[in-house]
Write a protein that holds these residues in place. Structure first.
Motif, PDB file in Angstrom:
ATOM      1  N   PRO A   1      42.135  46.850  27.096  1.00 26.12           N
ATOM      2  CA  PRO A   1      42.289  48.018  27.969  1.00 26.12           C
ATOM      3  C   PRO A   1      41.706  47.742  29.360  1.00 26.12           C
ATOM      4  O   PRO A   1      40.550  47.358  29.491  1.00 26.12           O
ATOM      5  CB  PRO A   1      41.487  49.109  27.235  1.00 26.12           C
ATOM      6  N   PRO A   2      42.484  47.960  30.428  1.00 28.60           N
ATOM      7  CA  PRO A   2      41.962  47.760  31.785  1.00 28.60           C
ATOM      8  C   PRO A   2      41.069  48.926  32.200  1.00 28.60           C
ATOM      9  O   PRO A   2      41.165  50.037  31.661  1.00 28.60           O
ATOM     10  CB  PRO A   2      43.234  47.704  32.645  1.00 28.60           C
ATOM     11  N   LEU A   3      40.219  48.674  33.178  1.00 33.59           N
ATOM     12  CA  LEU A   3      39.284  49.706  33.644  1.00 33.59           C
ATOM     13  C   LEU A   3      39.967  50.747  34.513  1.00 33.59           C
ATOM     14  O   LEU A   3      39.527  51.896  34.553  1.00 33.59           O
ATOM     15  CB  LEU A   3      38.147  49.051  34.437  1.00 33.59           C
TER      16      LEU A   3
ATOM     17  N   GLY B   1      40.063  41.887  40.693  1.00 29.58           N
ATOM     18  CA  GLY B   1      38.610  42.065  40.675  1.00 29.58           C
ATOM     19  C   GLY B   1      37.992  41.407  39.453  1.00 29.58           C
ATOM     20  O   GLY B   1      38.405  41.662  38.315  1.00 29.58           O
ATOM     21  N   LYS B   2      37.009  40.566  39.669  1.00 28.52           N
ATOM     22  CA  LYS B   2      36.428  39.765  38.578  1.00 28.52           C
ATOM     23  C   LYS B   2      35.434  40.611  37.787  1.00 28.52           C
ATOM     24  O   LYS B   2      34.226  40.548  37.999  1.00 28.52           O
ATOM     25  CB  LYS B   2      35.790  38.510  39.161  1.00 28.52           C
ATOM     26  N   LYS B   3      35.974  41.381  36.834  1.00 30.09           N
ATOM     27  CA  LYS B   3      35.161  42.304  36.031  1.00 30.09           C
ATOM     28  C   LYS B   3      35.297  42.042  34.530  1.00 30.09           C
ATOM     29  O   LYS B   3      34.704  42.750  33.734  1.00 30.09           O
ATOM     30  CB  LYS B   3      35.585  43.748  36.331  1.00 30.09           C
ATOM     31  N   TYR B   4      36.079  41.052  34.145  1.00 28.70           N
ATOM     32  CA  TYR B   4      36.360  40.798  32.738  1.00 28.70           C
ATOM     33  C   TYR B   4      35.935  39.374  32.374  1.00 28.70           C
ATOM     34  O   TYR B   4      35.851  38.494  33.231  1.00 28.70           O
ATOM     35  CB  TYR B   4      37.855  40.976  32.441  1.00 28.70           C
TER      36      TYR B   4
ATOM     37  N   MET C   1      36.688  37.042  35.292  1.00 33.05           N
ATOM     38  CA  MET C   1      38.093  36.895  35.675  1.00 33.05           C
ATOM     39  C   MET C   1      38.657  38.253  36.063  1.00 33.05           C
ATOM     40  O   MET C   1      38.142  39.306  35.674  1.00 33.05           O
ATOM     41  CB  MET C   1      38.908  36.332  34.499  1.00 33.05           C
ATOM     42  N   GLY C   2      39.742  38.216  36.835  1.00 38.94           N
ATOM     43  CA  GLY C   2      40.514  39.417  37.079  1.00 38.94           C
ATOM     44  C   GLY C   2      41.313  39.786  35.839  1.00 38.94           C
ATOM     45  O   GLY C   2      41.451  38.995  34.905  1.00 38.94           O
TER      46      GLY C   2
ATOM     47  N   ARG D   1      34.526  50.563  44.696  1.00 45.04           N
ATOM     48  CA  ARG D   1      33.417  50.137  43.837  1.00 45.04           C
ATOM     49  C   ARG D   1      33.903  49.179  42.746  1.00 45.04           C
ATOM     50  O   ARG D   1      33.262  48.172  42.450  1.00 45.04           O
ATOM     51  CB  ARG D   1      32.746  51.358  43.204  1.00 45.04           C
ATOM     52  N   LYS D   2      35.026  49.477  42.145  1.00 37.93           N
ATOM     53  CA  LYS D   2      35.545  48.624  41.075  1.00 37.93           C
ATOM     54  C   LYS D   2      35.996  47.274  41.607  1.00 37.93           C
ATOM     55  O   LYS D   2      35.866  46.253  40.925  1.00 37.93           O
ATOM     56  CB  LYS D   2      36.697  49.330  40.362  1.00 37.93           C
ATOM     57  N   ARG D   3      36.512  47.239  42.801  1.00 35.09           N
ATOM     58  CA  ARG D   3      36.902  45.963  43.395  1.00 35.09           C
ATOM     59  C   ARG D   3      35.686  45.061  43.578  1.00 35.09           C
ATOM     60  O   ARG D   3      35.794  43.838  43.499  1.00 35.09           O
ATOM     61  CB  ARG D   3      37.585  46.199  44.735  1.00 35.09           C
ATOM     62  N   GLU D   4      34.539  45.665  43.850  1.00 36.81           N
ATOM     63  CA  GLU D   4      33.320  44.887  44.015  1.00 36.81           C
ATOM     64  C   GLU D   4      32.653  44.557  42.681  1.00 36.81           C
ATOM     65  O   GLU D   4      31.614  43.900  42.653  1.00 36.81           O
ATOM     66  CB  GLU D   4      32.341  45.650  44.900  1.00 36.81           C
TER      67      GLU D   4
END
Length: 531
Positions: free
Chosen positions: A98-100, A112-115, A128-129, A392-395
């Motif tokens: 599931p994506p954020l 955005g490298k959140k995963y 990773m994005g 915020r999520k992009r960062e």
């Protein structure tokens, strides 16, 4: 007899001889006379058979999802990668991972490298994005086979059998079970041996696999490394169940937000940009000017009292209604409770703020502004809030709850009226009360109050009753209080401050001073003096 050596050379040119030697298996022209070939050094040598490879009939194939031709120069690996991209474009990975920030079935931020990969023990730990994560799982861990196994579209069973031979196709059923493959299995499976090609591809490790049950299957999974080598994949077994990828916790409400119009310039929806000096409020930009936008809205919301129930002013600085008694840092100062905040690191570490500055700081830097906007029903604010959340999520920053407030009561010295920076920030908090105590003891020395309390003696007194040697160049004093750890001798000024600060003399002079507030300071300091 001595062995004879034939030193004759061919009458052909060097260029022809070189061409012949570089192509040793090139067939001769049958029309060439036998006599012209009698001198060649290759006469009588058998011609070796040349192994040629006929291109596969599936070098190009049509994708059943996008109906485009797939180039399969590297065989099934190219096809698996292509189907992985098509499944990603269809959103087939959304349930598995599931994506954020899914808005109207579309991932807003794909890069955005959140995963990170779920196989933390054997795979890369880098961030990773979302798109990169899905393709990583599809190709490196063969998740595309899991998706394809339950795809019931016409012809998919044939494609699946070619890409994953020996694996059962479920044809749209969702109860696909994966069986882990045990290492060191029996190699006598009767599988057709695979011919290895010359060149880099010869490093591919080919393992024979055995399907133990028609309802259970194992998919080869390439062991992960930080840098994937397409020419040298190692294979391992997938886990029994697919775990969701590691993502940042989603703390904000799940309300669907509109897609913001980036770089949209608008007037503040709270203050309306009114006032000649409020030029900033009439030119708020949801793109490049995001930081100024957040600060402006935080100030407007503070003026409306929107942070009152979100930012605790502390018991000492709170009215019965919950409002802050003093907001400009003259009496109460606040430290940012987030340890990793820039206010607590680097050159600005430990900077204290008044309540107003503290509230605005938490609204902007720690995202309380999003929570305030979620409660505001004014038209258009949802789009502004969506732009703030997207940034915020992009960062790669997650929303965090506010920790417990860290507040100190501060005051300016009542004797010198805060002549120095130190004198303007005296505090009773923790070890800072020692600094406060020493400062008052030092300030009282200049007033002459210690002459009667700690007489300098006749040897160190001039005709006006003032000490002649203040610094102790000729005359020194020693503390005679039982239990005092200071054994060295001191000058008169240092001796007076020591007695006042360490042995309770300050309490006496504070209470004897008639100015307001000093007696209260003595009462608060009394419990910190040793008996």
């Amino acid at each position: 007899m001595p062995k004879s050596v034939n030193t004759s050379t061919s009458s052909r040119g060097l260029s022809q001889r070189g061409s012949k030697s570089s192509h040793p298996y090139k067939s001769e022209d049958p029309s060439t006379p036998e006599g012209d070939r009698s001198h060649q050094s290759t006469q009588g040598l058998p011609l070796l058979p040349v192994k040629t490879e006929v291109p596969s009939s599936h070098a190009q194939s049509t994708c059943l999802l996008c109906h485009q031709e797939m180039k399969m120069a590297q065989g099934v690996n190219d096809a698996r990668h292509h189907y992985g991209l098509c499944y990603y474009n269809e959103g087939a990975f959304h349930k598995l991972y599931p994506p954020l920030d899914l808005v109207d079935g579309r991932v807003v931020d794909e890069v955005g490298k959140k995963y990170s990969c779920q196989h933390t023990e054997t795979c890369t730990k880098r961030k990773m994005g979302y798109r990169e994560l899905c393709m990583h799982m599809a190709t490196t861990h063969m998740v595309v086979g899991t998706i394809m196994a339950v795809d019931g579209r016409a012809g998919m069973d044939t494609v699946f059998a070619r890409l994953y031979p020996g694996v059962e196709y479920k044809g749209g059923k969702t109860d696909v079970r994966v069986k882990e493959e045990k290492s060191g299995g029996d190699s006598n499976t009767g599988a057709t041996p695979v011919r290895r090609k010359r060149g880099p591809a010869s490093r591919v490790k080919v393992e024979q696999r055995q399907v133990s049950s028609p309802r259970m299957y194992s998919v080869p999974v390439r062991s992960s490394r930080e840098d994937d080598d397409v020419d040298d994949p190692d294979y391992a077994s997938p886990p029994k169940t697919l775990k969701p990828p590691k993502v940042e916790p989603k703390t904000e409400d799940s309300q669907m937000l509109p897609t913001p119009r980036i770089d949209r310039v608008h007037k503040c929806l709270v203050c309306g940009g009114q006032g000649k000096a409020n030029k900033e409020g009439r030119n708020l930009n949801m793109g490049e000017g995001m930081q100024d936008l957040k600060y402006h809205y935080a100030v407007c919301y503070y003026n409306e009292g929107a942070f009152m129930d979100l930012v605790d002013p502390g018991q000492e600085n709170k009215t019965i209604g919950g409002e802050a008694l003093e907001e400009f840092g003259l009496k109460f100062k606040y430290k940012c409770p987030f340890v990793t905040c820039s206010r607590n690191t680097g050159r600005g570490a430990g900077k204290m703020m008044g309540y107003k500055e503290y509230s605005i700081h938490c609204g902007v830097a720690h995202h309380l502004l999003e929570k305030v906007m979620a409660r505001d029903k004014r038209e258009g604010l949802n789009e502004v809030r969506a732009a703030i959340i997207l940034e915020r999520k992009r960062e790669g920053i997650s929303w965090e709850e506010m920790p417990e407030v860290q507040v100190e009561e501060v005051q300016s010295c009542l004797l010198c009226n805060g002549e120095t920076k130190e004198a303007k920030n005296l505090s009773f908090a923790g070890d800072k009360r020692l600094q406060l105590r020493y400062h008052y003891a030092s300030c009282y020395y200049e007033s002459g109050v210690y002459l009667a309390k700690y007489p300098p003696g006749e040897q160190n007194m001039d005709q006006e009753g003032q000490p002649r040697d203040v610094l102790g160049r000729d005359i020194k004093y020693s503390c005679e209080v039982t239990g005092c750890t200071i054994k060295r001798k001191m000058g008169y000024k240092e001796f007076c401050i020591h007695m006042s600060n360490e042995h309770g003399g300050l309490l006496d002079v504070l209470r004897e001073d008639g100015r307001p507030g000093l007696s209260d300071i003595a009462d608060r300091l009394e419990k910190y003096f040793e008996d």
